[in-house]
Write a protein that holds these residues in place. Structure first.
Motif, PDB file in Angstrom:
ATOM      1  N   LEU A  58       7.330 -54.643   8.768  1.00 41.87           N
ATOM      2  CA  LEU A  58       7.638 -56.073   8.776  1.00 41.87           C
ATOM      3  C   LEU A  58       8.577 -56.402   9.935  1.00 41.87           C
ATOM      4  O   LEU A  58       8.399 -57.392  10.647  1.00 41.87           O
ATOM      5  CB  LEU A  58       8.280 -56.467   7.440  1.00 41.87           C
ATOM      6  N   THR A  59       9.552 -55.560  10.137  1.00 42.39           N
ATOM      7  CA  THR A  59      10.498 -55.741  11.234  1.00 42.39           C
ATOM      8  C   THR A  59       9.759 -55.823  12.570  1.00 42.39           C
ATOM      9  O   THR A  59      10.040 -56.690  13.400  1.00 42.39           O
ATOM     10  CB  THR A  59      11.478 -54.547  11.263  1.00 42.39           C
TER      11      THR A  59
ATOM     12  N   TYR B 135       6.932 -57.622   2.600  1.00 40.46           N
ATOM     13  CA  TYR B 135       6.524 -56.434   3.355  1.00 40.46           C
ATOM     14  C   TYR B 135       5.314 -55.772   2.724  1.00 40.46           C
ATOM     15  O   TYR B 135       4.462 -55.218   3.418  1.00 40.46           O
ATOM     16  CB  TYR B 135       7.689 -55.462   3.621  1.00 40.46           C
TER      17      TYR B 135
ATOM     18  N   GLY C 142       7.261 -49.940   4.816  1.00 43.24           N
ATOM     19  CA  GLY C 142       6.885 -51.342   4.660  1.00 43.24           C
ATOM     20  C   GLY C 142       7.876 -52.249   5.377  1.00 43.24           C
ATOM     21  O   GLY C 142       7.493 -53.161   6.116  1.00 43.24           O
ATOM     22  N   LEU C 143       9.145 -51.984   5.186  1.00 44.04           N
ATOM     23  CA  LEU C 143      10.190 -52.788   5.808  1.00 44.04           C
ATOM     24  C   LEU C 143      10.166 -52.609   7.330  1.00 44.04           C
ATOM     25  O   LEU C 143      10.323 -53.567   8.089  1.00 44.04           O
ATOM     26  CB  LEU C 143      11.544 -52.355   5.243  1.00 44.04           C
TER      27      LEU C 143
ATOM     28  N   ARG D 285      10.773 -57.881  -0.206  1.00 45.34           N
ATOM     29  CA  ARG D 285       9.981 -56.752  -0.692  1.00 45.34           C
ATOM     30  C   ARG D 285       8.497 -57.150  -0.883  1.00 45.34           C
ATOM     31  O   ARG D 285       7.598 -56.437  -0.466  1.00 45.34           O
ATOM     32  CB  ARG D 285      10.550 -56.238  -2.019  1.00 45.34           C
TER      33      ARG D 285
ATOM     34  N   SER E  48       2.094 -55.356   4.854  1.00 49.86           N
ATOM     35  CA  SER E  48       1.627 -53.985   5.003  1.00 49.86           C
ATOM     36  C   SER E  48       0.118 -53.926   4.889  1.00 49.86           C
ATOM     37  O   SER E  48      -0.557 -53.223   5.636  1.00 49.86           O
ATOM     38  CB  SER E  48       2.207 -53.089   3.901  1.00 49.86           C
TER      39      SER E  48
END
Lengths: 438, 438
Positions: free
Chosen positions: A304-305, A353, A300-301, A350, A357
Motif C-alpha cells: 500500500l505504501t 491494504y 500488505g502495508l 488494514r 493487495s
C-alpha cells in the motif's frame, strides 16, 4: 468488439499469488512457463500480452526481511521475454513497458522497432515515466525528477522515438543487387532532433517497423498523463473502480483526444479488471478467500505504501480510517484513486491494504463467467470501456480458467472475436497504420 | 580444443556479400533467416554466435547516395535477436555487443542476466566503448568522448554490472510458500555503488545469472583495450594478420592477464578469420573474385575511411601508396593494424580498400577445408590463438560450406569437438563459473 489485454506478471496479480499451492513462483524467470501463458492467451484470442516493468525493485521496504515477503521482485527484462515469445506465437500482440526516464530514445526506438520486425507487426510500447525513488537510485539520482519534469522529458522522448521510426520510408529498402543500391537514397530521412533533453541525429539502424510505429500504450492517469495519452496513446490502460467513475474518465479522455485533433475511435481505453473466476460464485469466493488468507500483514502495508508513492505509513493506526495523506512526487492520480476508494468504502488502513493487495488498486471481479461477463458487458456497452486489461489472480490457473470459462461466454455474447482479424496488433485492435510523417 | 565463434552479420562479412546472387540481403531483419544460421552453427558445434553492433549507422558516408551502396545499415538490435534465437537453439552460446558509452549499467546488467536465464546459461556480453562520432550524435553529443575517457567510463561500468549480477546469492530464492519468504533476506546484497560516472544502488531485479556472470567478451586492441581485457575479458576477439603478429599479441595478452592476477587459461583469445571456402582452391578463388568484382569503388573507400577512424580519405590519390595518417579518437589500434598491412604488402589505397573490404581488416583464408584447417591448426598449435571467430564471406552459403567442409576436417584432426561439453557457454569454453563476490 471488446479488446482484451492479458496482463501477465508471474505469478499473478494477487500479492499472495505465489503462495497459492498451484502457483509456480519460479515462473518469473522460466521461459517455458511464460510460453505456456502466451500460448494460452493466444488460444483465448486476446489482443495482446501486456508486461509491466520497473527499472529496479520498486516495492517499498524498510529492510530485506520485509522485502522477502514480496512475490515478485525478480523477473525477465520484458523485451527479452517478448522477443522470445514472439517466435513461439503467431497473432497475439506483445506490449512491454519501457521508461522514458531511465533510457535513451535511440535505444528504445531500436528495441521496439526490432521487436516489431521480429514479430511481423505485433509490438506495443507501454510508455511510462517511472514513479519511484528506488528506480532513480539505480540511475545516478538520489531521488526521481519531479512529476512534471518527468512528463516534459517523456513528451520530447516520444517525439524523438517516433521520428526515428520514420528514418526510412516504408519502401526505402530495394536491395537492388544490379545497381549496387541497398536502398533508395531519396527515402532516407535524417531526424536531426535538437531539443531541451535530447540531441539525436539518426537515422535509426532498423527499417521502418511493419506497423509503421509499434502501438503506443499509456497508463498515466494524472492530468499530465492524460494529456500525454490524448496526444500519443492508442491504448490507454487505466484504473477505474466504479461504472460512473469509468464513464467520466472514458468521456473525458475521448474529449481530450478529440481536442488534440485525433479520432477517439483510434484510442482503445482499457480499464484493468482483476479477476477471480469460479464455476460457481461460491467457488470464486473461496478462491479469493484462500488468496486473501495468504496475505502477510507486513507485506500488505508495504505494498500500500508503494501504491501511495513512497509515503511512510508505519506511524498510522491500522484499524482506523485512512488519514489525509501528504502530496507526493510519485503517481498522484493513483494515490487519489486509492484514497477515494478508502473513503467510499469506509475502509481502515488494514482493510485497505487487504483490498489493494488483491488487485493492486484495480477493480475486482469475483464470480462466474456469467457474472463477470455481465460486468464487463455493462461497462463496454455504456461508454466506460473499449475493453479490459485482464489481470488474473494467480498463474497459470487464473488465465487457464479465464480462457476456458470467461472467453467462451464473451464469445457467445458476440462481444469478443473467435478468430484473429489479422496478423498485426494494429489489425486486431482496429487501429490505423501511421502514415510516413515527413 | 579449438574454440570457435560464428560471427554472423547478415548478409556476410564481405562488403559486397549482399550482391552475391545467392545472398539474401533481406535477412538483416528476417528472423527465419537468422534461425537457420543459428541452427547451422549449432549443428557445427560452434561455441557461440557472435553479433557485433553499433548504436547507429556507423559507416562513414558523405551523402545518402554513398550510404546506399552499403549492404548492412539496418539490422536487429542484437539482444532482441539473441533472445529469440535462445528459444530455438539448445547448446550454442549467444554473445552480443553492447556499448558502455551509450547505455546505463543497470539496463545492461538486466538484459544480459535476462538472456542468461532465458538461454539457461548461454549469454555472452561483448563489451565495447563504441568508436564513431556517428553513434555519439544519436546520444546528445556532437562527437564521441576521448578514447581514454570512454575506457575510464567502461571500467567503472563493468564493475557496476558485475556488482549488480551479484545482487543475489545463487541460492537466495527459496520460494518458501509456508513461511511466506520468497527469498532468504541474508542473501540479498545491495551494491550501493558511488563512483565517478555512476551511482547505482541496486539490487538488480533479476536473480543471479545461471553462469554467475555471462561470459565477458572484449575486442579492443589498443593499450586501454588490452588492459581492460586483461582485467575482465574471458574471450578476446582480435584482428591479427600474420602468425608472428598473432603470437606477439597472444603472448603479450597472456602476460598481461597473469600480471593482472588472473589465470591466462581462463581467457580464450580468438583472432578473426575471414573465410572463403571451396571444394578446390580454384573454386575458392573464383568465389572470392566474384565477390571482389562486386565491390563498388565508392563503397570500398568509404569503408576504409570508417575503419581508419573517420579520417577523410577523399583527398588522397587512389593509386599511390597509403600516406601517413593523422591520429584519431577512434580505434587507434585498428588504424595501426590496417596501416601496417598496407606497408607490409605495399598496397595502394585502391588495393587496400579492396583488401579491407573483403575481411574488414581481418585475416583472409581462401582455400579448401584442408588448407584452411592447416592454417588454423598452425596458429592454434603455435601460441597464436585459442580458437577463431569465424567470419563467413556471405550468408547463408558461407556458413553452410564451413559446417559441411571445414568443421568435419577440423573434427577429423581432433581440433574441435564433435559433441557439446555441456549446456552453458562457460561449460563449452572451459571457463570457471565466477564465485559470488561478496
Amino acid at each position: 468488439m471488446m479488446k482484451l489485454g492479458a496482463f501477465l506478471p508471474a505469478p499473478g496479480h494477487h500479492v499472495a499469488a505465489w503462495r497459492h499451492p498451484n502457483a509456480y513462483p519460479q515462473g518469473c524467470l522460466d521461459f517455458d512457463y511464460y510460453r505456456r501463458l502466451a500460448q494460452t492467451a493466444e488460444r483465448g484470442k486476446f489482443d495482446m500480452i501486456f508486461l509491466s516493468d520497473g527499472a529496479g525493485v520498486r516495492t517499498h521496504y524498510r529492510n530485506a526481511e520485509e522485502l522477502s515477503r514480496q512475490g515478485r521482485m525478480v523477473h525477465f527484462e520484458p523485451l527479452t521475454l517478448l522477443s522470445a515469445l514472439a517466435v513461439h506465437t503467431t497473432n497475439i500482440g506483445l506490449a512491454a513497458t519501457a521508461s522514458t526516464s531511465y533510457n535513451e530514445p535511440f535505444n528504445v526506438a531500436r528495441k521496439f522497432a526490432s521487436l516489431d520486425h521480429l514479430s511481423h507487426g505485433r509490438a506495443g510500447w507501454n510508455v511510462v515515466t517511472s514513479a519511484t525513488d528506488a528506480e532513480a537510485r539505480n540511475f545516478n539520482l538520489e531521488q526521481q525528477a519531479a512529476h512534471a519534469d518527468r512528463y516534459r522529458r517523456s513528451r520530447e522522448f516520444i517525439e524523438v522515438v517516433a521520428g526515428l521510426w520514420d528514418s526510412w520510408e516504408d519502401d526505402a529498402f530495394t536491395y537492388d543487387k544490379e545497381s549496387g543500391r541497398f536502398f533508395d537514397p531519396d527515402k532516407l530521412h535524417i531526424l536531426g532532433h535538437k531539443g531541451e533533453h535530447f540531441s539525436v541525429r539518426g537515422p535509426l539502424n532498423v527499417a521502418r517497423p511493419p506497423q509503421g510505429h509499434p502501438v503506443i500504450v499509456q497508463a498515466g492517469s494524472s492530468p499530465d498523463g492524460q494529456a500525454f495519452a490524448a496526444q500519443w496513446a492508442e491504448v490507454v490502460f487505466t484504473v477505474q473502480q466504479t461504472l460512473e467513475q469509468a464513464q467520466d474518465y472514458y468521456r473525458g479522455m475521448r474529449k481530450q483526444i478529440a481536442d488534440a485533433g485525433r479520432d477517439p475511435e483510434h484510442v482503445k481505453i482499457l480499464p484493468g479488471a482483476f479477476i477471480v473466476i469460479g464455476r460457481t460464485q461460491a467457488e470464486a469466493e473461496d478462491k479469493y478467500e484462500t488468496l486473501q488468507d495468504l496475505v502477510d500483514p507486513v507485506l500488505g502495508l508495504s505494498l500500500l505504501t508503494a501504491q501511495l508513492g513512497d509515503i511512510d505509513l508505519s506511524g498510522y493506526p491500522l484499524d482506523e480510517p485512512l488519514p489525509e495523506l501528504p502530496p507526493t512526487e510519485g503517481s498522484t492520480s493513483k494515490q487519489q484513486m486509492i484514497y477515494q476508494q478508502a473513503k467510499r468504502e469506509g475502509l481502515t488502513l488494514r482493510e485497505l491494504y487487504k483490498s489493494v493487495s488483491a488487485g493492486r488498486g484495480h477493480r475486482r471481479l469475483i464470480g462466474t463467467a456469467e457474472t463477470i461477463a455481465d460486468d464487463l458487458e455493462e461497462w463496454f456497452l455504456n461508454e466506460a470501456a473499449d475493453g479490459f486489461n485482464i489481470m488474473p489472480d494467480y498463474l497459470p490457473d487464473g488465465l487457464d480458467d479465464i480462457v476456458e470459462l470467461l472467453v467462451p461466454e464473451l464469445q457467445r455474447r458476440g462481444l469478443v472475436r473467435t478468430e484473429y482479424d489479422g496478423r498485426t496488433l494494429r489489425d486486431n485492435l482496429g487501429l490505423p497504420r501511421p502514415a510516413f510523417a515527413r
